[in-house]
Design an enzyme around this catalytic site. Structure first.
Site, PDB file in Angstrom:
ATOM      1  N   ASP A  51       0.870  -1.176   0.000  1.00 20.55           N
ATOM      2  CA  ASP A  51       0.000   0.000   0.000  1.00 20.55           C
ATOM      3  C   ASP A  51       0.909   1.228   0.000  1.00 20.55           C
ATOM      4  O   ASP A  51       2.071   1.158   0.379  1.00 20.55           O
ATOM      5  CB  ASP A  51      -0.914  -0.021   1.234  1.00 20.55           C
ATOM      6  CG  ASP A  51      -2.103   0.927   1.079  1.00 20.55           C
ATOM      7  OD1 ASP A  51      -2.120   1.712   0.104  1.00 20.55           O
ATOM      8  OD2 ASP A  51      -3.013   0.887   1.931  1.00 20.55           O
ATOM      9  N   ASP A  86      -3.432   7.397  -3.548  1.00 20.97           N
ATOM     10  CA  ASP A  86      -4.781   7.903  -3.764  1.00 20.97           C
ATOM     11  C   ASP A  86      -5.130   8.911  -2.671  1.00 20.97           C
ATOM     12  O   ASP A  86      -4.403   9.048  -1.693  1.00 20.97           O
ATOM     13  CB  ASP A  86      -5.797   6.741  -3.782  1.00 20.97           C
ATOM     14  CG  ASP A  86      -5.702   5.842  -2.567  1.00 20.97           C
ATOM     15  OD1 ASP A  86      -4.569   5.579  -2.116  1.00 20.97           O
ATOM     16  OD2 ASP A  86      -6.740   5.407  -2.058  1.00 20.97           O
ATOM     17  N   CYS A 236      -8.438 -20.742  22.416  1.00 18.06           N
ATOM     18  CA  CYS A 236      -7.426 -20.985  21.397  1.00 18.06           C
ATOM     19  C   CYS A 236      -6.076 -21.175  22.086  1.00 18.06           C
ATOM     20  O   CYS A 236      -5.923 -20.891  23.262  1.00 18.06           O
ATOM     21  CB  CYS A 236      -7.389 -19.851  20.377  1.00 18.06           C
ATOM     22  SG  CYS A 236      -6.428 -18.420  20.876  1.00 18.06           S
ATOM     23  N   CYS A 239      -4.672 -18.410  24.268  1.00 17.31           N
ATOM     24  CA  CYS A 239      -5.440 -17.955  25.420  1.00 17.31           C
ATOM     25  C   CYS A 239      -5.208 -18.897  26.598  1.00 17.31           C
ATOM     26  O   CYS A 239      -6.151 -19.359  27.225  1.00 17.31           O
ATOM     27  CB  CYS A 239      -6.918 -17.860  25.066  1.00 17.31           C
ATOM     28  SG  CYS A 239      -7.265 -16.461  23.987  1.00 17.31           S
TER      29      CYS A 239
HETATM   30  N1  GUN Z   1      -6.058   1.810   3.767  1.00 17.50           N
HETATM   31  C1  GUN Z   1      -7.274   2.038   4.324  1.00 17.50           C
HETATM   32  N2  GUN Z   1      -8.014   2.850   3.544  1.00 17.50           N
HETATM   33  C2  GUN Z   1      -7.276   3.137   2.455  1.00 17.50           C
HETATM   34  C3  GUN Z   1      -7.509   3.937   1.287  1.00 17.50           C
HETATM   35  O1  GUN Z   1      -8.575   4.519   1.076  1.00 17.50           O
HETATM   36  N3  GUN Z   1      -6.484   3.990   0.374  1.00 17.50           N
HETATM   37  C4  GUN Z   1      -5.280   3.337   0.568  1.00 17.50           C
HETATM   38  N4  GUN Z   1      -4.331   3.437  -0.369  1.00 17.50           N
HETATM   39  N5  GUN Z   1      -5.054   2.593   1.658  1.00 17.50           N
HETATM   40  C5  GUN Z   1      -6.034   2.497   2.591  1.00 17.50           C
HETATM   41 ZN    ZN Z   2      -7.968 -17.068  21.956  1.00 18.06          ZN
END
Ligand code: GUN
Ligand code: ZN
Length: 533
Positions: A51, A86, A236, A239
């Site tokens: 990202d 973005d 789990c 835990c």
């Molecule tokens: N992570 C959470 N929301 C967004 C988003 O709108 N754009 C991007 N690039 N990463 C995100």
């Molecule tokens: Zn757990």
């Protein structure tokens, strides 16, 4: 990070890693990552999706980086899927701002499209459904590896699931169906089933860690403050502490991850079993906002969902009032409209239906909390006494066509099971033409059935033509890949039986069962479209 990546790769069924290039770029590992590349650095040879810094710039108000900068960095570290910078759109943004951010985000994505990169195309638009639709239509002109619905984290944080599903539906229902869809930042077990129902394929979330730092424990139906717990709602393997309060941040993060991944496995199993609607409805009791969102989907997304409704399922449960609004019910009504039966009617969960269909899906396979029926004996008696009426009605219902009423059913013989007295086969001049499937009382056609119809100049409604190069493979019983389908005829649904024909349409190559709906097949360039028996 409270949990190491090595641990995650070893313990979780991870198919893809999403990591944040902005955080990596600002970390002490930057030079090492640049030198080794992401895959070596993480020791992961699967797909790594990065990202940009969009979300961090929004959530931490950090200094800007440029689109060019983040793209260059993601490329330099060897990311498999690059995300442009973005513009994060807030639910409170006015329309003008939302439109500008949407357009600017596309402009920034265009750079990656021009570079022929494998990239993620972020779709913004805020709460404005018309802007979200515009984003989807614009997106269809691009060729990204994945579409990513952005700007939805605040909706999930505030439990505004109604606006969440409105936005996701506006986008997904207009996008090309062959490109996977990612919901940026979605990872809570409460929203995952709902998002999968709307067609979302990819998820990422840092909530397992953020919640753990915050002493919050994610469970399948809610989140607890772990320090307030009197009892221990999880067993789990992480835990193991005496009391919840004693869980370390690391244990809590591992627990949270385990629960999220278990949720994904449960969803996949529900899809595999054909019970996704049941699964989504089972979650509804957890929050009123979920009920609101689900009711909206049943009202406003019904028609779209109907086109993905399979012909049959092994079972089904209608457990709440909302269940009766499912696409299944409306789709079945549509199928019923093709039946011109003159036989006696019986009461079903959908009102009166012809007795000839009482054992067919869904009338005998789906149980409800309101109705109980016992027309088994009557139905068996009917298929013995009036087999032709039975066959005609079931075929009309199954294939949404009136051809069965036009066929001359001469030289046809009916074979019954000696023990159950059920109809088993329909034969033509002693060759098996149709077999009746016992679990859903629908017909499985055999090659002879196609020739029988053809000899009477009757057109079978569901067909695909395959390209010449694929003909020998199909003839020898192989599955039909989507890219080899030349042409699709008829509004068939997943699991419907379709006739597979040669490129020129003259030769019948065999029967197959659709894995995709007629609407999807033309878009797909990979994967099986029609399964052979
Ligand atoms: N992570 C959470 N929301 C967004 C988003 O709108 N754009 C991007 N690039 N990463 C995100
Ligand atoms: Zn757990």
């Amino acid at each position: 990070m409270p949990v190491s990546l090595d641990w995650m790769i070893k313990h979780l069924n991870i198919e893809l890693i999403i990591t944040n290039s902005y955080i990596l770029k600002n970390s002490k590992y930057k030079d090492e990552i640049l030198k080794k590349g992401l895959h070596k650095f993480f020791g992961f040879d699967g797909v790594i999706y990065t990202d940009s810094g969009t979300f961090q710039m929004y959530s931490q108000g950090r200094a800007n980086i440029s689109n060019e900068e983040t793209i260059a960095f993601q490329k330099a570290i060897g990311s498999d899927i690059i995300t442009p910078l973005d513009l994060f759109t807030l639910p409170s943004d006015d329309k003008k701002t939302a439109r500008l951010k949407l357009e600017k985000s596309f402009e920034r994505s265009s750079l990656l499209e021009k570079m022929h990169e494998s990239y993620s195309l972020p779709l913004q638009g805020g709460l404005y459904v018309d802007l979200r639709k515009k984003a989807a239509l614009l997106a269809n002109k691009y060729e990204p590896a994945v579409y990513a619905i952005g700007g939805i984290v605040p909706l999930m944080e505030s439990y505004d699931f109604l606006n969440l599903v409105k936005v996701v539906y506006a986008v997904k229902s207009l996008l090309k169906p062959n490109v996977p869809v990612h919901a940026f930042g979605a990872g809570h077990p409460l929203v995952l089933p709902l998002l999968v129902l709307l067609g979302v394929d990819v998820f990422d979330s840092a909530s397992y860690a953020l919640y753990a730092y915050d002493r919050r424990m994610i469970c399948p139906h809610r989140t607890y403050n772990v320090d307030e717990l009197e009892y221990f709602p999880c067993s789990c393997r992480y835990c193991e502490a005496e009391i919840p309060k004693d869980l370390t941040t690391e244990e809590l993060a591992k627990h949270n991850l385990t629960v999220i991944f278990e949720e994904l496995e449960s969803i996949k199993e529900a899809i595999h079993e054909g019970t996704l609607y049941e699964y989504v409805e089972y979650k509804l009791g957890a929050r009123p906002e979920l009920v609101k969102a689900y009711r909206w989907i049943m009202r406003s997304a019904n028609k779209w969902l109907q086109s993905y409704e399979p012909m049959s399922r092994k079972r089904g449960f209608l457990t709440r009032d909302e269940s009766f609004k499912r696409p299944l019910v409306k789709h079945t009504k549509n199928r019923l409209s093709y039946v011109k039966s003159s036989c006696q009617e019986v009461e079903s969960f959908m009102g009166k239906i012809p007795l000839s269909l009482a054992l067919s899906y869904p009338f005998s396979q789906v149980s409800t909390y309101k109705h109980e029926y016992s027309w088994y004996a009557e139905s068996i008696y009917f298929m013995n006494k009036e087999p032709l009426s039975f066959i005609k009605d079931v075929l009309a219902y199954q294939f949404r066509d009136d051809f069965s009423y036009k066929v001359k059913w001469e030289n046809v013989k009916f074979i019954y099971s000696k023990t159950t007295k059920r109809l088993r086969e329909v034969r033509y001049k002693n060759k098996v033409m149709l077999t009746l499937r016992s679990y859903d009382n629908l017909f499985v056609p055999r090659d002879e059935f196609y020739y029988f119809l053809k000899s009477q100049n009757i057109n079978f409604p569901y067909k695909v033509k395959v390209f010449k190069e694929a003909e020998p493979f199909v003839k020898s019983g192989r599955n039909v890949f989507a890219k080899f389908v030349k042409d699709v005829k008829g509004a068939f649904q997943p699991q419907d039986f379709i006739a597979i024909l040669s490129e020129d349409g003259r030769d019948f190559l065999g029967w197959g069962q659709a894995l995709l709906s007629h609407k999807e097949i033309p878009y797909f360039k990979r994967g099986v479209a029609v399964k052979r028996k």
